[in-house]
Write an enzyme that holds these catalytic residues in place. Structure first.
Site, mmCIF file in Angstrom:
data_model
loop_
_atom_site.group_PDB
_atom_site.id
_atom_site.type_symbol
_atom_site.label_atom_id
_atom_site.label_comp_id
_atom_site.label_asym_id
_atom_site.label_seq_id
_atom_site.Cartn_x
_atom_site.Cartn_y
_atom_site.Cartn_z
ATOM 1 N N LYS A 64 59.098 27.830 -75.122
ATOM 2 C CA LYS A 64 60.119 27.448 -76.087
ATOM 3 C C LYS A 64 59.471 26.834 -77.334
ATOM 4 O O LYS A 64 58.338 26.331 -77.266
ATOM 5 C CB LYS A 64 61.062 26.408 -75.466
ATOM 6 N N ARG A 86 68.734 31.844 -63.865
ATOM 7 C CA ARG A 86 69.354 32.902 -63.049
ATOM 8 C C ARG A 86 68.444 33.311 -61.895
ATOM 9 O O ARG A 86 68.920 33.778 -60.857
ATOM 10 C CB ARG A 86 69.703 34.082 -63.945
ATOM 11 N N LYS A 145 72.157 24.414 -60.731
ATOM 12 C CA LYS A 145 70.809 24.725 -61.234
ATOM 13 C C LYS A 145 70.014 23.437 -61.408
ATOM 14 O O LYS A 145 70.443 22.527 -62.129
ATOM 15 C CB LYS A 145 70.922 25.466 -62.563
ATOM 16 N N ASP A 181 67.918 20.321 -68.222
ATOM 17 C CA ASP A 181 68.173 21.636 -67.641
ATOM 18 C C ASP A 181 68.518 21.552 -66.156
ATOM 19 O O ASP A 181 68.748 22.577 -65.520
ATOM 20 C CB ASP A 181 66.969 22.560 -67.861
#
Length: 507
Positions: free
Chosen positions: A280, A354, A268, A291
């Protein structure tokens, strides 16, 4: 930092050894190792233990100078704990203590003369690998972007391992392997620690190109038009709010036979995750530069196996972009079509990992892989479940997937980079139902890490697959904030084991 092997006779070779510092072991209950006895000419080491200057507890150290029985300038006493029960944790904490001491020592060179086989479940090669990694961890600095860099302590530049001659070859191989792993971990740390205005999707793509050029790997970078042609609607939906162009990075290490199916690693690569429209909270949002930890770790792993010239076919896929809010950003309630043709109702734009991974997992089908492993800082729920010690491991439950899970779990234990298997069951899939699309991208608060894995599982029916959620292990917060380099050791060990298994002679 230079590492070497010094074959020695454990009974007689240590006293004559000329070095800036020699590290020898002592134990609790005032017991000293054979190497320490060889240097204890006038009883200085025994006296230090008797007086309580060092207890022998694991990780304790004491530096002595000008010992009458030693030719070395300094002798570092290292506590290993109880002689008859040195645990793996004890030994590793002692190695870390040695590495920290050596990193600030004035000596130019040093020798480790510890009993490397004292842990019953481990061998000398493991001990050598562990020290190399501990030393590189102690030496790691990230000050690239500081205008005034703090001078790094000179420390010990050359470390030799005193091992029996019969173990010298295995120890040399362990040094080479650990150095390659440390180089991969350093790359992973550097990429993670860079700010998002530097480490963009394009930067990750250029990093892959550099690795390919240095180690003669194959590389391909797919841009937006190519992604649109592939109908990667799920991946592209995440990119809508950012001006940074998305990159889909393909890197191929062809170390095995041409006919052998590859292992595919998918990382990812969200170089910054604001959450998008589902924004967020502001506190600690700076850490969302991490991330792309999955992408960084698979790049580090590819660098490691390329340096090792691993005899295995390993391909890497990284879907990389930013997740930002803007007038063009994807909105909660939007429905997108993935490369697989399955439609997704995006209930929360902060569940974007995802969405990029599912298209990459569909793309992986074309390689007819032996196995696919995706690596992602996917869910805060995994941190809630497992903390910061274990990565979360998810697979289906059948013979092939159980075997893959066991390989990964064993590799994690072997490397000291552990994972814990979590469930994937059809009952959890119920949480992903949507009234308007084939599935929703979130399943609600309960079992958030599991439902995220269940989402990915829907795109992996054509091959053996595992998912590693590294949200709790890819970086540290607080005063020690920074990338950890995990799970490069786990992935590398898994691939080494798989290569050794694939290259065993058949009868």
């Amino acid at each position: 930092m230079d590492f070497s092997i010094k074959p020695l006779d454990a009974k007689s070779g240590f006293a004559s050894l000329k070095t800036g510092c020699i590290a020898v072991a002592v134990f609790e209950n005032k017991i000293i190792s054979s190497a320490a006895r060889a240097l204890d000419g006038k009883g200085e080491i025994s006296a230090a233990l008797k007086s309580g200057d060092i207890t022998g507890k694991a990780g304790s150290t004491l530096l002595l100078r000008n010992l009458s029985g030693a030719n070395a300038e300094r002798v570092l006493l290292v506590g290993l704990g109880k002689e008859d029960g040195v645990t793996e944790k004890d030994f590793l904490s002692s190695l870390q203590a040695v590495a920290r001491t050596f990193s600030a020592l004035g000596a130019g060179d040093a020798t480790l003369a510890l009993p490397f086989d004292v842990v019953k479940t481990r061998d000398t090669a493991w001990a050598v690998r562990s020290y190399v990694l501990a030393a590189r961890e102690a030496a790691y600095r990230f000050d690239t972007l500081k205008s005034k860099k703090e001078p790094a302590p000179a420390g010990v530049g050359k470390v030799a391992f005193a091992v029996p001659a019969a173990q010298a070859d295995a120890a040399k191989a362990a040094i080479a392997q650990a150095t390659a792993v440390a180089n991969g971990m350093d790359l992973t740390k550097d990429l993670g620690n860079l700010p998002a205005n530097v480490c963009t999707p394009t930067y990750l793509a250029n990093t892959a190109k550099k690795i390919a050029k240095e180690f003669k790997l194959e590389v391909e970078i797919l841009d937006r038009k190519q992604l649109e042609a592939l109908k990667m609607g799920s991946f592209l939906s995440v990119t809508n709010g950012s001006v940074q162009p998305p990159k889909f990075i393909v890197l191929k290490h062809k170390g095995g036979k041409s006919k052998d199916a590859p292992i595919v690693l998918v990382g990812k690569g969200i170089t910054f995750d604001s959450g998008g429209i589902s924004l967020k909270p502001g506190a600690a949002m700076d850490e969302m530069k991490y991330d792309m930890g999955g992408a960084a770790s698979v790049l580090g792993t590819m660098r490691t196996i390329a340096e090792m010239k691993l005899k295995l076919n390993v391909f890497m896929l990284i879907p990389s972009c930013e997740n930002l809010p803007s007038g063009s950003a994807t909105k909660p309630g939007d429905i997108v079509t993935s490369m697989s043709g399955q439609t997704i109702e995006i209930l929360n734009t902060d569940a974007e990992g995802r969405l990029v991974l599912c298209d990459a997992l569909t793309y992986a089908e074309r390689f007819k892989p032996a196995a696919v492993i995706d690596v992602a800082t996917l869910t805060g729920a995994c941190i809630t479940a497992l903390g910061h010690h274990n990565s979360g491991l998810f697979t289906r439950s059948d013979d092939a997937h159980d075997a893959l899970a066991n390989e990964l779990l064993a590799a994690g234990k072997q490397a000291g980079d552990t994972a814990w298997r979590m469930p994937i069951e059809d009952s959890y899939q119920e949480q992903l139902k949507s009234n308007f699309a084939d599935m929703a991208n979130i399943g609600g608060p309960p079992a958030g890490a599991v439902t995220a894995a269940c989402f990915l599982e829907r795109y992996t029916k054509k091959y053996t697959w595992a998912h590693l959620d590294i949200a709790g292990t890819a970086w540290k917060s607080g005063a020690a904030k920074g990338s950890t380099g995990r799970p490069v050791p786990l992935l590398t060990t898994f691939l080494i084991n798989r290569a050794q298994s694939d290259n065993k002679p058949t009868r």
